[in-house]
Structure formats: C-alpha cells, structure tokens
Design an enzyme around this catalytic site. Structure first.
Site, PDB file in Angstrom:
ATOM      1  N   LYS A  16      -1.994 -14.880 -35.963  1.00 17.76           N
ATOM      2  CA  LYS A  16      -1.648 -16.283 -35.735  1.00 17.76           C
ATOM      3  C   LYS A  16      -2.073 -16.948 -34.650  1.00 17.76           C
ATOM      4  CE  LYS A  16       2.628 -16.194 -38.461  1.00 17.76           C
ATOM      5  NZ  LYS A  16       2.247 -16.479 -39.876  1.00 17.76           N
ATOM      6  N   LYS A  66      -5.193  -2.259 -26.781  1.00 20.95           N
ATOM      7  CA  LYS A  66      -4.519  -2.760 -25.686  1.00 20.95           C
ATOM      8  C   LYS A  66      -4.762  -1.779 -24.424  1.00 20.95           C
ATOM      9  CE  LYS A  66      -1.278  -5.638 -27.779  1.00 20.95           C
ATOM     10  NZ  LYS A  66       0.163  -5.921 -28.045  1.00 20.95           N
ATOM     11  N   ASN A  94      -2.847  -7.483 -22.778  1.00 23.31           N
ATOM     12  CA  ASN A  94      -3.289  -8.189 -24.156  1.00 23.31           C
ATOM     13  C   ASN A  94      -4.133  -9.508 -23.750  1.00 23.31           C
ATOM     14  OD1 ASN A  94      -1.290  -9.554 -22.778  1.00 23.31           O
ATOM     15  ND2 ASN A  94      -0.053 -10.193 -24.733  1.00 23.31           N
ATOM     16  N   ASP A 109       3.154  -9.724 -23.062  1.00 22.84           N
ATOM     17  CA  ASP A 109       4.238  -9.666 -23.739  1.00 22.84           C
ATOM     18  C   ASP A 109       5.676  -9.713 -23.379  1.00 22.84           C
ATOM     19  OD1 ASP A 109       2.545  -9.406 -26.175  1.00 22.84           O
ATOM     20  OD2 ASP A 109       2.253  -7.034 -26.037  1.00 22.84           O
ATOM     21  N   GLY A 136       6.883   2.675 -28.014  1.00 22.83           N
ATOM     22  CA  GLY A 136       5.191   2.497 -28.074  1.00 22.83           C
ATOM     23  C   GLY A 136       4.641   1.531 -27.249  1.00 22.83           C
ATOM     24  N   GLY A 137       3.515   0.937 -27.375  1.00 21.66           N
ATOM     25  CA  GLY A 137       2.957  -0.047 -26.705  1.00 21.66           C
ATOM     26  C   GLY A 137       3.500  -1.383 -26.544  1.00 21.66           C
ATOM     27  N   ALA A 138       4.423  -1.695 -27.450  1.00 21.16           N
ATOM     28  CA  ALA A 138       4.992  -2.980 -27.408  1.00 21.16           C
ATOM     29  C   ALA A 138       6.471  -2.826 -26.381  1.00 21.16           C
ATOM     30  CB  ALA A 138       5.620  -3.350 -28.748  1.00 21.16           C
ATOM     31  N   ASN A 158      14.464   6.023 -29.454  1.00 25.96           N
ATOM     32  CA  ASN A 158      13.389   6.073 -30.117  1.00 25.96           C
ATOM     33  C   ASN A 158      13.393   7.445 -30.869  1.00 25.96           C
ATOM     34  OD1 ASN A 158      10.586   5.381 -30.638  1.00 25.96           O
ATOM     35  ND2 ASN A 158       9.687   7.076 -29.541  1.00 25.96           N
TER      36      ASN A 158
HETATM   37  P1  NDP Z   1       3.132   1.610 -31.527  1.00 25.99           P
HETATM   38  O1  NDP Z   1       2.387   2.194 -32.737  1.00 25.99           O
HETATM   39  O2  NDP Z   1       2.392   1.616 -30.127  1.00 25.99           O
HETATM   40  O3  NDP Z   1       4.456   2.136 -31.469  1.00 25.99           O
HETATM   41  C1  NDP Z   1       5.239   2.066 -32.792  1.00 25.99           C
HETATM   42  C2  NDP Z   1       6.720   2.484 -32.425  1.00 25.99           C
HETATM   43  O4  NDP Z   1       7.586   2.621 -33.510  1.00 25.99           O
HETATM   44  C3  NDP Z   1       6.931   3.974 -31.798  1.00 25.99           C
HETATM   45  O5  NDP Z   1       8.041   3.794 -30.921  1.00 25.99           O
HETATM   46  C4  NDP Z   1       7.447   4.690 -33.281  1.00 25.99           C
HETATM   47  O6  NDP Z   1       8.244   5.926 -32.944  1.00 25.99           O
HETATM   48  C5  NDP Z   1       8.071   3.843 -33.869  1.00 25.99           C
HETATM   49  N1  NDP Z   1       8.137   3.825 -35.225  1.00 25.99           N
HETATM   50  C6  NDP Z   1       7.170   3.620 -36.072  1.00 25.99           C
HETATM   51  N2  NDP Z   1       7.519   3.947 -37.497  1.00 25.99           N
HETATM   52  C7  NDP Z   1       8.800   4.310 -37.426  1.00 25.99           C
HETATM   53  C8  NDP Z   1       9.696   4.472 -38.159  1.00 25.99           C
HETATM   54  N3  NDP Z   1       9.416   4.536 -39.816  1.00 25.99           N
HETATM   55  N4  NDP Z   1      11.070   4.772 -37.911  1.00 25.99           N
HETATM   56  C9  NDP Z   1      11.421   4.649 -36.647  1.00 25.99           C
HETATM   57  N5  NDP Z   1      10.539   4.338 -35.802  1.00 25.99           N
HETATM   58  C10 NDP Z   1       9.317   4.098 -36.089  1.00 25.99           C
HETATM   59  O7  NDP Z   1       3.127   0.068 -32.044  1.00 25.99           O
HETATM   60  P2  NDP Z   1       3.544  -1.268 -30.882  1.00 25.99           P
HETATM   61  O8  NDP Z   1       4.501  -0.747 -30.036  1.00 25.99           O
HETATM   62  O9  NDP Z   1       2.366  -2.022 -30.702  1.00 25.99           O
HETATM   63  O10 NDP Z   1       4.012  -2.320 -31.834  1.00 25.99           O
HETATM   64  C11 NDP Z   1       5.466  -2.208 -32.358  1.00 25.99           C
HETATM   65  C12 NDP Z   1       5.844  -3.522 -33.130  1.00 25.99           C
HETATM   66  O11 NDP Z   1       5.999  -4.720 -32.464  1.00 25.99           O
HETATM   67  C13 NDP Z   1       4.962  -3.837 -34.277  1.00 25.99           C
HETATM   68  O12 NDP Z   1       5.768  -4.428 -35.396  1.00 25.99           O
HETATM   69  C14 NDP Z   1       4.450  -5.073 -33.564  1.00 25.99           C
HETATM   70  O13 NDP Z   1       3.592  -6.009 -34.756  1.00 25.99           O
HETATM   71  C15 NDP Z   1       5.249  -6.010 -32.968  1.00 25.99           C
HETATM   72  N6  NDP Z   1       4.898  -6.573 -31.839  1.00 25.99           N
HETATM   73  C16 NDP Z   1       5.151  -7.968 -31.725  1.00 25.99           C
HETATM   74  C17 NDP Z   1       4.800  -8.802 -30.430  1.00 25.99           C
HETATM   75  C18 NDP Z   1       5.167 -10.439 -30.600  1.00 25.99           C
HETATM   76  O14 NDP Z   1       4.645 -11.033 -30.217  1.00 25.99           O
HETATM   77  N7  NDP Z   1       5.965 -10.563 -31.532  1.00 25.99           N
HETATM   78  C19 NDP Z   1       3.888  -8.393 -29.604  1.00 25.99           C
HETATM   79  C20 NDP Z   1       3.739  -6.966 -29.852  1.00 25.99           C
HETATM   80  C21 NDP Z   1       4.081  -6.112 -30.711  1.00 25.99           C
HETATM   81  P3  NDP Z   1       7.593   7.341 -32.383  1.00 25.99           P
HETATM   82  O15 NDP Z   1       7.345   7.279 -31.000  1.00 25.99           O
HETATM   83  O16 NDP Z   1       8.658   8.207 -32.698  1.00 25.99           O
HETATM   84  O17 NDP Z   1       6.189   7.627 -33.115  1.00 25.99           O
END
Ligand code: NDP
Length: 283
Positions: A16, A66, A94, A109, A136-138, A158
């Site tokens: 978006k 990123k 970002n 962010d 994760g990254g966010a 986590n």
């Molecule tokens: P990453 O891939 O870096 O991290 C993913 C995270 O989610 C990890 O902590 C992972 O756990 C966990 N995870 C993934 N699948 C599952 C599951 N099924 N059950 C439990 N935990 C799970 O992704 P990002 O950190 O980059 O993004 C995370 C979210 O944030 C996304 O939905 C993204 O769209 C959103 N976001 C929104 C923004 C905004 O401006 N609104 C900005 C940035 C991100 P594990 O460590 O165990 O793998």
C-alpha cells in the site's frame, strides 16, 4: 523536476506504500513519484545501484531485503540520525536515502508503531506492561523505540525461545536498557500475568494460525495490536473474545512509518489521520 522514490521487495504487489506516498505528496504539495518495484531474490544490490544511477532519491525496503539494506547502507556510510539507532538495534532498515555518493539507512517501523499507539490511540506507553509476541525482523525493529517510550519491564514471547533471548541480549547491550527487565517466555509457558499492551509482531496471521495465549492475558483497558493489516487475524479475534478493550490491526503503523520515511526524504511531516481514514474507507 519530479523526484523519484520507490518501494522494493519480493513480493510487492500487495504493498500500500505507493498509495500512501501519493496521498502524502498531494497533501503536502511535494513533487514526487513513487512506484512499487519487484526485485528478484538475488537482485537487491543491483537494483539499488540501478536506482542510484537513474537518480532516485530514496526507497522503502520490505520483505525480505531489510537486512541486506542495512548492510548496503553500512558499506556506504550510514547517516547519523535518531531514526538510525533503531536500525542498528535491529540490523535491518526499511528506508534508504540516496544522496550524492552516500546511502542513509533508517528503520522507521518502531517510530511508526509508537506514534500509532500514542498519537492515534492516545495511549501513553510510559509505565505500561507490554507483551511483545514474536522475535523476527518486525519485533527487532520496534523493540528499542518501545522500551524508550515505556521505560518499563517488557516480556518477549516467541515460538523459538533462542530468538527472543538473542533480541534481549542485543538490546540490553545498549547502555540505556542495561537495567531494564526484559524477560523471554517460551510458547505455552505463561502463568497468570496480565499486560496493558499486547503486540503481535509474528507473521502467524498470514496463515491464520492461532497463538497459544492464556485467556487471562489482557488487563482491563488493554490494547491488543496486530502488526498485520488487511484482515481480522485469529489474534485479533482472540483479543476481542478475552477482554481487550481496544483491538487493532497494523494499518496505522504502516501509515506512520511511511510518514517518518517521507519526513527523512522531504523534511516535511504529512498529516497521517486523513490518510489512515482514506485507506480504511477503501477496504
Ligand atoms: P519474520 O519472518 O522476520 O518473523 C516472523 C515471526 O513470526 C517470528 O517471530 C516467528 O517465530 C513468528 N511466527 C511465524 N509463524 C508463526 C506461527 N505460525 N506461530 C507462531 N509464531 C509464528 O517476519 P517480520 O518480523 O518481518 O513480520 C512479522 C509481521 O509483522 C508480518 O505479518 C508483517 O506483515 C508485519 N509487519 C507490519 C508492519 C506495519 O507497518 N504494520 C511493518 C513490519 C512488519 P519463530 O522465531 O519461532 O520462527
């Protein structure tokens, strides 16, 4: 002359950001263009070089680039600005500013999240009990600004405990946060603790996966915040059913982080409220 900007990622069609930056440009009278560019997974550095050669002034960077963006900006000499501190913490940026022979790298962010909660929802973070789900990254990008604003203990929950521990180790190396209590908790290991603000920074919503949360996790008057946007996630549904006073997706954060990028590039702060309203109305 129109200054060129872009958002680059893979996938990118859902973004978006072009819509948001066009609305910012209209509102502020800035003469910019902003497009979405799909970059092959092994083509990030080449694309940045192309953008520089073609005179682009900056770009937003999204999944999965990123971390690579942070490295590139580091090699070219990071500009020192407040926003970059959170970039250092997360090793991920970002927002890139392409200027002369330099590339500035910023992570907006965290500021975006803090601004959405404090400015739009009018909830001061200071002293709040915060649960951050995800590592994760966010989560990495928002941790530093969240701690800065809350100045209070925080829990990171986590699926993979070591990742939460890694994040904590990193942020507590920072002088400012050395004495702050940040606790990692493994999935399924919660007691009866309650939180004022519960932030879902996982991507579990993408696959409609439920998170193992105790039903008593939400304190009275609590905010449940899912960083994902676009649809109601299982986390949001769970929060509505278990006592969260306010439940929101991450659309406000998206617009607020974009506003910070716009400010870094243009030195002008757009009004985010009408843009958030326009995007919500278009859903
Ligand atoms: P990453 O891939 O870096 O991290 C993913 C995270 O989610 C990890 O902590 C992972 O756990 C966990 N995870 C993934 N699948 C599952 C599951 N099924 N059950 C439990 N935990 C799970 O992704 P990002 O950190 O980059 O993004 C995370 C979210 O944030 C996304 O939905 C993204 O769209 C959103 N976001 C929104 C923004 C905004 O401006 N609104 C900005 C940035 C991100 P594990 O460590 O165990 O793998």
């Amino acid at each position: 002359m129109t200054d060129k900007y872009a958002v680059i990622g893979n996938p990118i069609a859902h973004s978006k950001s072009p819509q948001i930056h066009k609305l910012f440009a209209q509102q502020t009278g800035q003469d910019i263009s902003y497009e979405a560019i799909l970059v092959p997974l092994d083509g990030f550095a080449v694309t940045i070089e192309r953008l520089r050669n073609e005179g682009y002034k900056g770009c937003n960077v999204t999944v999965p680039f990123k971390f690579e963006a942070f490295k590139i900006a580091s090699n070219y000499g990071l500009e020192v600005m407040d926003a970059v501190e959170s970039g250092h913490e997360a090793d991920a940026v970002n927002t890139l500013l392409l200027k002369d022979n330099k590339i500035g790298g910023y992570n907006t962010d965290g500021t975006g999240l803090v601004n959405d909660i404090e400015k739009n929802f009018k909830i001061p973070l200071k002293g709040k009990r915060i649960l951050l789900i995800g590592a994760g990254g966010a989560a990495a990008g928002v941790l530093h600004p969240l701690l800065e604003a809350s100045q209070s203990p925080l829990v990171i929950y986590n699926r993979t405990l070591e990742k939460a521990e890694g994040l904590i180790k990193k942020v507590t190396q920072h002088e400012k946060f050395r004495l702050v209590s940040i606790k990692p908790v493994e999935f399924g290991k919660f007691g009866s603790e309650q939180f004022d603000i519960v932030i879902n920074a996982t991507s579990a919503g993408l696959t409609d996966s439920e998170l193992p949360l105790p039903p008593t996790i939400f304190a009275p008057d609590s905010l449940a915040y899912d960083m994902m946007y676009g649809r109601e996630t299982p986390f949001m549904k769970f929060a509505r059913e278990h006592g969260a006073a306010i439940v929101t997706d991450g659309l406000g954060m998206l617009v607020e982080q974009a506003a910070e990028s716009f400010y870094i590039w243009r030195g002008v702060r757009p009004d985010t409220k009408p843009v958030i309203s326009a995007l919500r109305a278009a859903k």
